[in-house]
Design an enzyme around this catalytic site. Structure first.
Site, PDB file in Angstrom:
ATOM      1  N   HIS A  78       0.836  -1.213   0.000  1.00 24.17           N
ATOM      2  CA  HIS A  78       0.000   0.000   0.000  1.00 24.17           C
ATOM      3  C   HIS A  78       0.863   1.251   0.000  1.00 24.17           C
ATOM      4  CE1 HIS A  78      -3.301  -2.577   2.159  1.00 24.17           C
ATOM      5  NE2 HIS A  78      -3.010  -3.002   0.943  1.00 24.17           N
ATOM      6  N   HIS A 235      -9.185  -2.338  -5.005  1.00 20.43           N
ATOM      7  CA  HIS A 235      -8.068  -2.567  -4.093  1.00 20.43           C
ATOM      8  C   HIS A 235      -7.039  -3.500  -4.720  1.00 20.43           C
ATOM      9  CE1 HIS A 235      -5.815  -2.705  -0.393  1.00 20.43           C
ATOM     10  NE2 HIS A 235      -5.661  -3.991  -0.623  1.00 20.43           N
ATOM     11  N   ASP A 239      -3.070  -2.820  -5.107  1.00 21.17           N
ATOM     12  CA  ASP A 239      -2.005  -3.775  -4.790  1.00 21.17           C
ATOM     13  C   ASP A 239      -1.074  -3.981  -5.977  1.00 21.17           C
ATOM     14  OD1 ASP A 239      -2.708  -4.262  -2.160  1.00 21.17           O
ATOM     15  OD2 ASP A 239      -3.799  -6.117  -2.595  1.00 21.17           O
ATOM     16  N   HIS A 262      -0.318 -10.926  -5.021  1.00 20.54           N
ATOM     17  CA  HIS A 262       1.053 -10.434  -4.912  1.00 20.54           C
ATOM     18  C   HIS A 262       2.055 -11.383  -5.563  1.00 20.54           C
ATOM     19  CE1 HIS A 262      -0.543  -7.449  -2.224  1.00 20.54           C
ATOM     20  NE2 HIS A 262      -0.928  -8.355  -1.348  1.00 20.54           N
TER      21      HIS A 262
END
Length: 306
Positions: A78, A235, A239, A262
């Site tokens: 973030h 969101h 990321d 991720h």
């Protein structure tokens, strides 16, 4: 040209997974130094951790960076998104523990305070990684792709069985303050069953409805519900921007994620850098700069993260 901060910026909060209090200070840095973390609580080993994709050591539920001395800092995504989204290129991040504070689960506070501190332009030219060859990484039903493009875009799709989330898709050109207006306030999210599992296994110890959106089937447990109807996919885009920022320079190309997390984005970067001709470092002209995150920011954009 490259930028840095005009003054120090401080954040105090709690680590999402460790549950430990965290104090973090962003400091101006010299041109060419990039983004570096410094664990000020570590005195017996090298405390500096460059924000680079090849130093990513864990991608379970967050992105963790670890240096050669096994000093690490986690949940950097973030903050990295906020740094990239505001066009900040050189900064030293001093932190007194192993995890970046989660704040409200989004990048809003980071973005707001960076912009309030202000940026200074250096005399050093900025360079960007231009995507010259399409690269895809797939893992089961998840995939991520980088394609040649004259603009930096993020195209993302998620599909959850929970009716509160379901299938969501969005594409954004990331120039002209789009990150501030469209993504910065979008919070991390999870399912109630995942919270119970994570906390039973020593994760999400600092998690609460104050720093994450929690869904249980068709129900959103947070008072007030979602900030946006498609907050979850937004969101995921946040990321992705943070994980791509670990390339060490802005990326000029089109990113497409399908159920990617991720790990998939990091392995895409690793594959791209290992593939001859996939990426080319170019000097950023004013025309290129106008297509990157952080360009064209207006005072009204700050209101979006106020």
């Amino acid at each position: 040209m490259q930028t840095s901060l005009k003054r120090d910026v401080q954040f105090v909060g709690i680590g999402l997974h460790s549950g430990r209090p965290a104090r973090m200070t962003l400091k101006p840095a010299t041109a060419g130094s990039g983004v570096r973390f410094c664990r000020v609580d570590v005195t017996d080993r090298d405390p500096f951790i460059p924000a680079r994709f090849d130093l990513v050591s864990d991608t379970q539920l967050n992105t963790r960076l670890t240096n050669a001395g096994h000093v690490s800092v986690s949940t950097v995504e973030h903050l990295m998104a906020a740094i990239a989204g505001t066009g900040l290129h050189n900064v030293l991040v001093e932190i007194d523990g192993p995890e970046v504070p989660i704040m409200d689960g989004s990048a809003r506070r980071f973005v707001h305070d960076i912009l309030m501190a202000g940026l200074v332009t250096t005399r050093a030219p900025l360079r960007a990684w231009k995507v010259d060859r399409e690269i895809t990484f797939e893992d089961g039903g998840a995939s991520a792709t980088l394609r040649p493009s004259d603009a930096f875009t993020i195209d993302f799709e998620i599909d959850f069985s929970d009716p509160a989330i379901g299938r969501q898709a969005r594409r954004l050109d990331m120039a002209n303050g789009a990150f501030l207006r469209e993504l910065a306030d979008c919070r991390t999210f999870c399912r109630r069953a995942e919270v119970d599992y994570m906390q039973a296994h020593g994760l999400a110890l600092g998690g609460s409805l104050d720093n994450a959106v929690v869904v249980d089937g068709a129900e959103v447990l947070n008072p007030g519900g979602f900030r946006r109807t498609d907050e979850c996919v937004r969101h995921k885009m946040l990321d992705a921007l943070g994980d791509l920022a670990l390339a060490g320079a802005p990326v000029l190309g089109a990113y497409e994620g399908r159920r990617a997390g991720h790990g998939v984005t990091n392995r895409l970067l690793r594959k791209a850098f290992a593939t001859p001709g996939a990426l080319r470092l170019v000097e950023v002209t004013p025309e290129i700069a106008a297509r990157l995150p952080g360009s064209g920011l207006l005072p009204a954009d700050l209101a979006a993260v106020g």
